[in-house]
Each structure stands twice: as structure tokens, then as C-alpha cells.
Design a protein around this motif. Structure first.
Motif, PDB file in Angstrom:
ATOM      1  N   ASN A 172       0.811  -1.221   0.000  1.00  0.00           N
ATOM      2  CA  ASN A 172       0.000   0.000   0.000  1.00  0.00           C
ATOM      3  C   ASN A 172       0.850   1.279   0.000  1.00  0.00           C
ATOM      4  O   ASN A 172       0.391   2.328   0.459  1.00  0.00           O
ATOM      5  CB  ASN A 172      -0.943   0.013   1.205  1.00  0.00           C
ATOM      6  N   GLU A 173       2.068   1.224  -0.523  1.00  0.00           N
ATOM      7  CA  GLU A 173       2.915   2.421  -0.633  1.00  0.00           C
ATOM      8  C   GLU A 173       2.808   2.983  -2.047  1.00  0.00           C
ATOM      9  O   GLU A 173       3.184   2.319  -3.020  1.00  0.00           O
ATOM     10  CB  GLU A 173       4.375   2.109  -0.311  1.00  0.00           C
ATOM     11  N   VAL A 174       2.293   4.213  -2.164  1.00  0.00           N
ATOM     12  CA  VAL A 174       2.153   4.887  -3.450  1.00  0.00           C
ATOM     13  C   VAL A 174       3.485   5.546  -3.787  1.00  0.00           C
ATOM     14  O   VAL A 174       3.940   6.441  -3.070  1.00  0.00           O
ATOM     15  CB  VAL A 174       1.030   5.949  -3.396  1.00  0.00           C
ATOM     16  N   ASP A 175       4.098   5.089  -4.878  1.00  0.00           N
ATOM     17  CA  ASP A 175       5.402   5.619  -5.264  1.00  0.00           C
ATOM     18  C   ASP A 175       5.234   6.951  -6.002  1.00  0.00           C
ATOM     19  O   ASP A 175       5.494   7.064  -7.201  1.00  0.00           O
ATOM     20  CB  ASP A 175       6.130   4.606  -6.159  1.00  0.00           C
ATOM     21  N   HIS A 176       4.778   7.948  -5.258  1.00  0.00           N
ATOM     22  CA  HIS A 176       4.556   9.289  -5.800  1.00  0.00           C
ATOM     23  C   HIS A 176       4.433  10.234  -4.620  1.00  0.00           C
ATOM     24  O   HIS A 176       4.531   9.809  -3.460  1.00  0.00           O
ATOM     25  CB  HIS A 176       3.276   9.318  -6.639  1.00  0.00           C
ATOM     26  N   TYR A 177       4.222  11.528  -4.890  1.00  0.00           N
ATOM     27  CA  TYR A 177       4.029  12.467  -3.778  1.00  0.00           C
ATOM     28  C   TYR A 177       2.562  12.831  -3.607  1.00  0.00           C
ATOM     29  O   TYR A 177       2.215  13.650  -2.751  1.00  0.00           O
ATOM     30  CB  TYR A 177       4.893  13.726  -3.948  1.00  0.00           C
ATOM     31  N   PHE A 178       1.687  12.231  -4.421  1.00  0.00           N
ATOM     32  CA  PHE A 178       0.242  12.344  -4.212  1.00  0.00           C
ATOM     33  C   PHE A 178      -0.411  11.134  -4.868  1.00  0.00           C
ATOM     34  O   PHE A 178       0.258  10.318  -5.517  1.00  0.00           O
ATOM     35  CB  PHE A 178      -0.320  13.658  -4.772  1.00  0.00           C
ATOM     36  N   CYS A 179      -1.717  11.008  -4.712  1.00  0.00           N
ATOM     37  CA  CYS A 179      -2.440   9.853  -5.245  1.00  0.00           C
ATOM     38  C   CYS A 179      -2.762  10.058  -6.715  1.00  0.00           C
ATOM     39  O   CYS A 179      -3.850  10.534  -7.065  1.00  0.00           O
ATOM     40  CB  CYS A 179      -3.717   9.618  -4.442  1.00  0.00           C
ATOM     41  N   ASP A 180      -1.828   9.693  -7.565  1.00  0.00           N
ATOM     42  CA  ASP A 180      -2.040   9.755  -9.004  1.00  0.00           C
ATOM     43  C   ASP A 180      -2.504   8.385  -9.497  1.00  0.00           C
ATOM     44  O   ASP A 180      -2.272   7.365  -8.849  1.00  0.00           O
ATOM     45  CB  ASP A 180      -0.751  10.172  -9.703  1.00  0.00           C
ATOM     46  N   ALA A 181      -3.148   8.362 -10.659  1.00  0.00           N
ATOM     47  CA  ALA A 181      -3.769   7.131 -11.154  1.00  0.00           C
ATOM     48  C   ALA A 181      -2.737   6.049 -11.453  1.00  0.00           C
ATOM     49  O   ALA A 181      -2.918   4.876 -11.095  1.00  0.00           O
ATOM     50  CB  ALA A 181      -4.602   7.437 -12.393  1.00  0.00           C
ATOM     51  N   SER A 182      -1.664   6.428 -12.129  1.00  0.00           N
ATOM     52  CA  SER A 182      -0.679   5.441 -12.577  1.00  0.00           C
ATOM     53  C   SER A 182      -0.034   4.666 -11.425  1.00  0.00           C
ATOM     54  O   SER A 182      -0.022   3.428 -11.452  1.00  0.00           O
ATOM     55  CB  SER A 182       0.394   6.124 -13.433  1.00  0.00           C
ATOM     56  N   PRO A 183       0.508   5.319 -10.385  1.00  0.00           N
ATOM     57  CA  PRO A 183       1.087   4.541  -9.281  1.00  0.00           C
ATOM     58  C   PRO A 183       0.038   3.773  -8.486  1.00  0.00           C
ATOM     59  O   PRO A 183       0.354   2.726  -7.901  1.00  0.00           O
ATOM     60  CB  PRO A 183       1.764   5.607  -8.411  1.00  0.00           C
ATOM     61  N   LEU A 184      -1.201   4.254  -8.453  1.00  0.00           N
ATOM     62  CA  LEU A 184      -2.256   3.519  -7.748  1.00  0.00           C
ATOM     63  C   LEU A 184      -2.580   2.208  -8.451  1.00  0.00           C
ATOM     64  O   LEU A 184      -2.813   1.180  -7.802  1.00  0.00           O
ATOM     65  CB  LEU A 184      -3.525   4.376  -7.637  1.00  0.00           C
ATOM     66  N   LEU A 185      -2.600   2.249  -9.786  1.00  0.00           N
ATOM     67  CA  LEU A 185      -2.898   1.033 -10.542  1.00  0.00           C
ATOM     68  C   LEU A 185      -1.853  -0.051 -10.307  1.00  0.00           C
ATOM     69  O   LEU A 185      -2.165  -1.244 -10.378  1.00  0.00           O
ATOM     70  CB  LEU A 185      -2.995   1.351 -12.036  1.00  0.00           C
ATOM     71  N   LYS A 186      -0.623   0.346 -10.039  1.00  0.00           N
ATOM     72  CA  LYS A 186       0.439  -0.630  -9.782  1.00  0.00           C
ATOM     73  C   LYS A 186       0.196  -1.399  -8.485  1.00  0.00           C
ATOM     74  O   LYS A 186       0.783  -2.472  -8.273  1.00  0.00           O
ATOM     75  CB  LYS A 186       1.792   0.083  -9.721  1.00  0.00           C
ATOM     76  N   LEU A 187      -0.654  -0.856  -7.614  1.00  0.00           N
ATOM     77  CA  LEU A 187      -0.930  -1.497  -6.329  1.00  0.00           C
ATOM     78  C   LEU A 187      -2.207  -2.339  -6.355  1.00  0.00           C
ATOM     79  O   LEU A 187      -2.503  -3.027  -5.379  1.00  0.00           O
ATOM     80  CB  LEU A 187      -1.067  -0.436  -5.224  1.00  0.00           C
ATOM     81  N   ALA A 188      -2.951  -2.265  -7.455  1.00  0.00           N
ATOM     82  CA  ALA A 188      -4.243  -2.954  -7.528  1.00  0.00           C
ATOM     83  C   ALA A 188      -4.052  -4.454  -7.749  1.00  0.00           C
ATOM     84  O   ALA A 188      -3.118  -4.894  -8.431  1.00  0.00           O
ATOM     85  CB  ALA A 188      -5.092  -2.366  -8.647  1.00  0.00           C
ATOM     86  N   CYS A 189      -4.958  -5.235  -7.160  1.00  0.00           N
ATOM     87  CA  CYS A 189      -4.962  -6.679  -7.366  1.00  0.00           C
ATOM     88  C   CYS A 189      -5.943  -7.023  -8.479  1.00  0.00           C
ATOM     89  O   CYS A 189      -6.939  -6.341  -8.673  1.00  0.00           O
ATOM     90  CB  CYS A 189      -5.384  -7.398  -6.088  1.00  0.00           C
ATOM     91  N   GLY A 190      -5.674  -8.086  -9.190  1.00  0.00           N
ATOM     92  CA  GLY A 190      -6.605  -8.545 -10.208  1.00  0.00           C
ATOM     93  C   GLY A 190      -6.373  -7.889 -11.556  1.00  0.00           C
ATOM     94  O   GLY A 190      -5.332  -7.258 -11.815  1.00  0.00           O
ATOM     95  N   ASN A 191      -7.370  -7.999 -12.413  1.00  0.00           N
ATOM     96  CA  ASN A 191      -7.293  -7.528 -13.795  1.00  0.00           C
ATOM     97  C   ASN A 191      -7.581  -6.029 -13.863  1.00  0.00           C
ATOM     98  O   ASN A 191      -8.653  -5.573 -13.462  1.00  0.00           O
ATOM     99  CB  ASN A 191      -8.285  -8.303 -14.656  1.00  0.00           C
ATOM    100  N   ILE A 192      -6.624  -5.250 -14.370  1.00  0.00           N
ATOM    101  CA  ILE A 192      -6.807  -3.795 -14.469  1.00  0.00           C
ATOM    102  C   ILE A 192      -6.932  -3.348 -15.925  1.00  0.00           C
ATOM    103  O   ILE A 192      -6.857  -2.159 -16.214  1.00  0.00           O
ATOM    104  CB  ILE A 192      -5.642  -3.048 -13.787  1.00  0.00           C
ATOM    105  N   LYS A 193      -7.122  -4.303 -16.841  1.00  0.00           N
ATOM    106  CA  LYS A 193      -7.136  -3.980 -18.269  1.00  0.00           C
ATOM    107  C   LYS A 193      -8.253  -2.995 -18.604  1.00  0.00           C
ATOM    108  O   LYS A 193      -8.035  -2.006 -19.326  1.00  0.00           O
ATOM    109  CB  LYS A 193      -7.305  -5.262 -19.091  1.00  0.00           C
ATOM    110  N   MET A 194      -9.460  -3.243 -18.103  1.00  0.00           N
ATOM    111  CA  MET A 194     -10.587  -2.360 -18.398  1.00  0.00           C
ATOM    112  C   MET A 194     -10.347  -0.963 -17.856  1.00  0.00           C
ATOM    113  O   MET A 194     -10.671   0.036 -18.516  1.00  0.00           O
ATOM    114  CB  MET A 194     -11.874  -2.941 -17.808  1.00  0.00           C
ATOM    115  N   LYS A 195      -9.781  -0.888 -16.666  1.00  0.00           N
ATOM    116  CA  LYS A 195      -9.475   0.417 -16.065  1.00  0.00           C
ATOM    117  C   LYS A 195      -8.473   1.180 -16.924  1.00  0.00           C
ATOM    118  O   LYS A 195      -8.603   2.387 -17.146  1.00  0.00           O
ATOM    119  CB  LYS A 195      -8.939   0.204 -14.652  1.00  0.00           C
ATOM    120  N   GLU A 196      -7.460   0.490 -17.449  1.00  0.00           N
ATOM    121  CA  GLU A 196      -6.461   1.132 -18.300  1.00  0.00           C
ATOM    122  C   GLU A 196      -7.087   1.629 -19.603  1.00  0.00           C
ATOM    123  O   GLU A 196      -6.739   2.707 -20.093  1.00  0.00           O
ATOM    124  CB  GLU A 196      -5.325   0.151 -18.599  1.00  0.00           C
TER     125      GLU A 196
END
Length: 313
Positions: A172-196
Motif C-alpha cells: 500500500n505504498e504509493v510511489d509518488h508524492y500524491f495519489c495519481d492514477a498510474s502509481p495507484l494502478l500498480k498497487l491494484a490486485c486482479g485484472n486492471i485492463k478495463m481500467k487502463e
């Protein structure tokens, strides 16, 4: 059962710009300086336009809204960054992270459409100057502003909804200085294809459409300038749109470097760097560009300075 046994994330840790201890104080001071200068510059523009009736024109009405966007835009990320560095507490709740991303996306999209509306205003001013007063009436300007703000407001709804449907089960560590979409997606479990796919479509809608809405008026503006016979007339026409064009180029070059540049080994660090430039430097430079290049703003600034000096005496 496997999904039910997963530990769901209820908060995130924001990594920040750098985790090197020796750099924390310089980063804090630099970010604080940028934040204060940005607030001061944009608030000065707001004050000048409100107090000087010579600036009560459609262009400066758009500029006021752009300054409001910039103040909010920078306030969504930098105060949290400063607080994280100062307190050492880098924790942010799941709902707080989603809210930050929503507001950040909303303001970024609104700025793109505001700049497109300003391009139309410059097109009317140069290509149809005799009809400018009739065309750019207050009610029409208000409609353009409402459309720009509402379009920005509706932009993040679908991407955020898809994001909330994803599971975050650790890390649950966001590799950024705020909650941006790209680093958040790297932390998601499961299929993120539709979200992308959704993010890609919405990003094209946010960046490509307002960019085209900005480029097309400038094509006609350039053609109109080339038809002007006198050097003084061409210089005046270029001066009319130079500030806006500078801001447009600055913003979209930054967005290209941020979202469309090819991946590399240092992509995460580059993403942070361009994000910081986009969220901090661009809002800082906007009022400076208008104040340095516009005679009306310079004159209004001198009047305000004289007024303040007179009251202090």
C-alpha cells in the motif's frame, strides 16, 4: 473465498519525491517557496482584475477562472506533501486518496477546456474584431465558463468509479508524492485492463479534444496575421495572443512529457519530476507570463502599488 481472505487496504503511504533524509529539508523549502509564490501571483491577478475596471473584459474574466483553477490545483497536492515532510506521517486514507485524485483530475481537465475557451476568445479578437463586443457578451462568456467547469467535473467520474471497483490488497505504498492514477494502478490486485482502457479513452478526451479546440482557432489566427500588411498590425496581433499561446505550449508540452513519453528505467522518477512541474511550476508561471507580457496588467499593478503606498503614508 480466496478474495474474501485477502486483507483489503484502508489507507496508503505516500512515498514522496525522495526518501533520502538529507534532501527532505531542501525539498520542503523549495516546495513551500513555490507554493507561496503561486498563491501570491494568482491572488494578485484576482485582486487586480477585481479592482481595475479596465480589466473587466472577457479575456481577463477567463484569466480569473484560470487563476482560481491554479490555486486549487496546487493546493490539492503541495500542502499534503509539505505536511508529510514536516510531520513524517505519510499516511492517507483510502477515501482521502480517491478524493484527491478526483479533484486533481477535475481541475486538470477544467484548465484544458478553459484554455480552449480562451483560444476562441483570441480568435474572435483577431479574426473578427468588429464583432468582438457583440459575440463575447457576458452571457456567452458565462456559458463557455460553465461548460469548461462542468466538463472538467464530469471527466473523472467514470475513471474513479472503475478505480473503486478494484481491490487493493497490499502493498500500500504509493510511489509518488500524491495519489495519481498510474502509481495507484500498480498497487491494484486482479485484472486492471478495463481500467487502463477507460483511462486511455478519457485522457484522449481530456487532452486531445481541447488541444484540437485550441489549435484550430490558432490556425485561423495565423492565417489572419499573415494577411495583415503592416508590421505594427502584425506585431499587435501577435501580442494579443502571445501570453495565452505561451501558457498553452507550456501546459501541453508538460502533459506530453508526463503521460505520453516512452517508458524508461527512470520512468518513475521522471514521472514525479514532470508531475511536480505540472502541478507546481505551471501554476506559478501562468500569472508571471500574463503580468510580464500584458501592458494592461502592468498598468493595473502600478496603480495598485501606488494605492497601497498612499494608504501606508
Amino acid at each position: 473465498m480466496e478474495q474474501l481472505n485477502q486483507t483489503m487496504v484502508t489507507f496508503f503511504f505516500i512515498k514522496g519525491i525522495s526518501d533520502v533524509p538529507e534532501l527532505q529539508v531542501p525539498i520542503f523549502l523549495l516546495v513551500l517557496l513555490i507554493y507561496l509564490l503561486t498563491l501570491g501571483g494568482n491572488m494578485t491577478i484576482l485582486l487586480l482584475v477585481c479592482l481595475d475596471h479596465h480589466l473587466h473584459t472577457p479575456m481577463y474574466f477567463f484569466l480569473v477562472n484560470l487563476s482560481i483553477v491554479d490555486v486549487w490545483y496546487i493546493s490539492v497536492t503541495l500542502p499534503n506533501l509539505l505536511a508529510n515532510i514536516m510531520t513524517g506521517n505519510r499516511e492517507i486514507s483510502y477515501s482521502g486518496c480517491i478524493t484527491q485524485l478526483f479533484v486533481f483530475t477535475f481541475l486538470g481537465a477544467s484548465e484544458c477546456y478553459l484554455l480552449a475557451s480562451m483560444a476562441y476568445d483570441r480568435y474572435i479578437a483577431i479574426c473578427n474584431p468588429l464583432r468582438y463586443t457583440i459575440t463575447m457578451q457576458d452571457k456567452y462568456v458565462l456559458r463557455l465558463l460553465i461548460v469548461s467547469w462542468l466538463t472538467g467535473l464530469f471527466t473523472p467520474i467514470l475513471p474513479i468509479w472503475f478505480l473503486t471497483q478494484l481491490n487493493f490488497c497490499g502493498p500500500n505504498e504509493v510511489d509518488h508524492y500524491f495519489c495519481d492514477a498510474s502509481p495507484l494502478l500498480k498497487l491494484a490486485c486482479g485484472n486492471i485492463k478495463m481500467k487502463e482502457i477507460v483511462d486511455f479513452i478519457v485522457s484522449m478526451f481530456v487532452r486531445l479534444i481541447p488541444l484540437l479546440m485550441t489549435i484550430i482557432p490558432y490556425i485561423f489566427i495565423i492565417l489572419a496575421i499573415l494577411k495583415i500588411r503592416t508590421k505594427n498590425g502584425r506585431r499587435k496581433a501577435v501580442y494579443t495572443c502571445s501570453s495565452h499561446l505561451t501558457i498553452v505550449v507550456l501546459l501541453y508540452v508538460t502533459l506530453y512529457c508526463l503521460y505520453l513519453s516512452p517508458a524508461s528505467e527512470n520512468s518513475l522518477d521522471s514521472h514525479k519530476l514532470f508531475s511536480l512541474f505540472n502541478t507546481a511550476a505551471v501554476p506559478l508561471l501562468n500569472p508571471l507570463i500574463y503580468s510580464l507580457k500584458n501592458k494592461e496588467v502592468k498598468l493595473a499593478s502600478k496603480k495598485l502599488f501606488r494605492l497601497l503606498c498612499a494608504k501606508l503614508k
